[in-house]
Design a protein around this motif. Structure first.
Motif, PDB file in Angstrom:
ATOM      1  N   GLY A 164       0.812  -1.203   0.000  1.00 37.18           N
ATOM      2  CA  GLY A 164       0.000   0.000   0.000  1.00 37.18           C
ATOM      3  C   GLY A 164       0.850   1.259   0.000  1.00 37.18           C
ATOM      4  O   GLY A 164       2.005   1.257   0.455  1.00 37.18           O
ATOM      5  N   SER A 165       0.276   2.348  -0.491  1.00 33.37           N
ATOM      6  CA  SER A 165       1.021   3.602  -0.576  1.00 33.37           C
ATOM      7  C   SER A 165       1.416   4.125   0.798  1.00 33.37           C
ATOM      8  O   SER A 165       2.384   4.880   0.927  1.00 33.37           O
ATOM      9  CB  SER A 165       0.201   4.659  -1.319  1.00 33.37           C
ATOM     10  N   ARG A 168       5.120   3.640   1.783  1.00 33.23           N
ATOM     11  CA  ARG A 168       6.202   4.251   1.008  1.00 33.23           C
ATOM     12  C   ARG A 168       7.227   4.974   1.893  1.00 33.23           C
ATOM     13  O   ARG A 168       8.401   5.072   1.540  1.00 33.23           O
ATOM     14  CB  ARG A 168       5.635   5.251  -0.007  1.00 33.23           C
ATOM     15  N   TRP A 185       3.401  -1.478  -6.032  1.00 35.27           N
ATOM     16  CA  TRP A 185       2.600  -0.513  -5.274  1.00 35.27           C
ATOM     17  C   TRP A 185       1.138  -0.590  -5.710  1.00 35.27           C
ATOM     18  O   TRP A 185       0.835  -0.442  -6.891  1.00 35.27           O
ATOM     19  CB  TRP A 185       3.136   0.901  -5.494  1.00 35.27           C
ATOM     20  N   ASN A 186       0.242  -0.798  -4.743  1.00 34.71           N
ATOM     21  CA  ASN A 186      -1.154  -0.994  -5.155  1.00 34.71           C
ATOM     22  C   ASN A 186      -1.955   0.303  -5.258  1.00 34.71           C
ATOM     23  O   ASN A 186      -2.953   0.357  -5.976  1.00 34.71           O
ATOM     24  CB  ASN A 186      -1.865  -2.017  -4.263  1.00 34.71           C
ATOM     25  N   GLU A 187      -1.592   1.355  -4.529  1.00 30.32           N
ATOM     26  CA  GLU A 187      -2.208   2.686  -4.672  1.00 30.32           C
ATOM     27  C   GLU A 187      -3.738   2.629  -4.666  1.00 30.32           C
ATOM     28  O   GLU A 187      -4.409   3.366  -5.392  1.00 30.32           O
ATOM     29  CB  GLU A 187      -1.729   3.353  -5.964  1.00 30.32           C
ATOM     30  N   GLY A 190      -6.121   5.807  -4.069  1.00 31.02           N
ATOM     31  CA  GLY A 190      -6.275   6.764  -5.153  1.00 31.02           C
ATOM     32  C   GLY A 190      -7.128   6.271  -6.298  1.00 31.02           C
ATOM     33  O   GLY A 190      -7.453   7.047  -7.207  1.00 31.02           O
ATOM     34  N   ARG A 191      -7.482   4.993  -6.297  1.00 32.60           N
ATOM     35  CA  ARG A 191      -8.303   4.434  -7.384  1.00 32.60           C
ATOM     36  C   ARG A 191      -9.504   3.675  -6.816  1.00 32.60           C
ATOM     37  O   ARG A 191     -10.042   2.776  -7.464  1.00 32.60           O
ATOM     38  CB  ARG A 191      -7.454   3.517  -8.271  1.00 32.60           C
ATOM     39  N   HIS A 192      -9.912   4.041  -5.615  1.00 33.44           N
ATOM     40  CA  HIS A 192     -11.029   3.385  -4.940  1.00 33.44           C
ATOM     41  C   HIS A 192     -12.252   3.390  -5.864  1.00 33.44           C
ATOM     42  O   HIS A 192     -12.714   4.438  -6.294  1.00 33.44           O
ATOM     43  CB  HIS A 192     -11.338   4.137  -3.651  1.00 33.44           C
ATOM     44  N   TYR A 233      -5.768  -2.365 -13.202  1.00 29.51           N
ATOM     45  CA  TYR A 233      -4.635  -1.612 -12.634  1.00 29.51           C
ATOM     46  C   TYR A 233      -3.303  -2.354 -12.734  1.00 29.51           C
ATOM     47  O   TYR A 233      -2.266  -1.740 -13.021  1.00 29.51           O
ATOM     48  CB  TYR A 233      -4.926  -1.295 -11.165  1.00 29.51           C
ATOM     49  N   ALA A 237       0.826  -0.988 -12.811  1.00 29.81           N
ATOM     50  CA  ALA A 237       1.270  -0.707 -11.449  1.00 29.81           C
ATOM     51  C   ALA A 237       2.752  -0.337 -11.397  1.00 29.81           C
ATOM     52  O   ALA A 237       3.582  -0.923 -12.102  1.00 29.81           O
ATOM     53  CB  ALA A 237       1.021  -1.914 -10.556  1.00 29.81           C
ATOM     54  N   GLU A 238       3.061   0.656 -10.566  1.00 28.76           N
ATOM     55  CA  GLU A 238       4.450   1.047 -10.352  1.00 28.76           C
ATOM     56  C   GLU A 238       5.153  -0.034  -9.546  1.00 28.76           C
ATOM     57  O   GLU A 238       4.610  -0.566  -8.589  1.00 28.76           O
ATOM     58  CB  GLU A 238       4.501   2.384  -9.608  1.00 28.76           C
TER      59      GLU A 238
END
Length: 243
Positions: A164-165, A168, A185-187, A190-192, A233, A237-238
């Motif tokens: 999770g972000s 970081r 990174w799942n982030e 920010g994309r809920h 996603y 993903a990053e």
């Protein structure tokens, strides 16, 4: 791919996506219980706005999550009444409580047992594929946080960590890479994904318990929402170093 998190109560969608998308979900019960965290509480949407549902626990200094008892004052019937009142207008309330109600009323003594039971039932209802494991059963003893994470990954032979972000700021991606573990990174925050919530005049509220979305969409609808989000996603993903 593995996701590692302290076992949450009535978890949010970000955790449930990991159940669907990851091969392993490791429940980090061998660390200190933190008051005010999500191990014993979460949020639902009511006519009066967002409210907490909380499992009271017996606390002592330095206790681990696995050693945290549910307090005798816990009243599952009262919690279920609050959920029913909040989601009385939702189309899938009974479907949600058919899965969650028996867990709340099972008479668990230990918080971790309640949470594992609930997570297991949620995973089954979603058709999730992840293997659930407790870190306390892995016998992984490392003083350094990053070394512990690497050891957990090695224990289950996973080479990718779904992170999770919020991690970081402290996750040492270079050290993990040295152990052959790539961070993805799942982030999710920010994309809920959005959906038709109850009490629509309040606007959409993210980061609620999975109870909220299941009451709106049912278990199959929730699984489809999460699978679509994950599959869309993941290719973009990053990976690797923290920002």
């Amino acid at each position: 791919m593995i996701y590692i998190e302290q076992p949450p109560f009535a978890p949010w969608l970000g955790f449930c996506e990991a159940l669907i998308g990851c091969d392993t979900v490791a429940l980090y019960d061998s660390v200190q219980y933190t008051e005010g965290g999500y191990q014993n509480r979460n949020s639902i949407k009511t006519a009066d706005g967002v409210q907490r549902i909380t499992v009271p626990v017996a606390r002592s200094t330095g206790q681990l999550i696995r050693d945290t008892r549910i307090a005798p004052t816990f009243d599952p019937d009262s919690m279920l009444r609050r959920i029913r009142l909040a989601y009385a207008r939702s189309p899938h309330l009974d479907e949600a409580l058919h899965v969650l109600g028996p867990v709340l009323g099972a008479g668990h003594t230990w918080l971790v047992d309640l949470n594992i039971d609930m997570i297991t039932q949620i995973a089954t209802a979603l058709g999730a594929r992840a293997q659930l494991m407790l870190t306390s059963e892995m016998k992984v003893f490392r003083a350094d946080k990053t070394e512990r994470l690497a050891a957990i990954c090695a224990h289950v032979k996973e080479k990718a960590l779904w992170a999770g972000s919020g991690t970081r700021k402290y996750l040492d991606t270079a050290a993990l890479a040295g152990h052959g573990v790539e961070v993805v990174w799942n982030e999710f925050a920010g994309r809920h994904p959005t959906y038709a919530q109850t009490w629509p005049r309040q606007g959409f509220v993210p980061r609620l318990s999975v109870i909220d979305v299941v009451c709106a969409l049912g278990w199959a609808g929730t699984a489809t929402l999460l699978r679509t989000s994950f599959d869309t996603y993941l290719p973009h993903a990053e990976r690797g170093a923290a920002a």
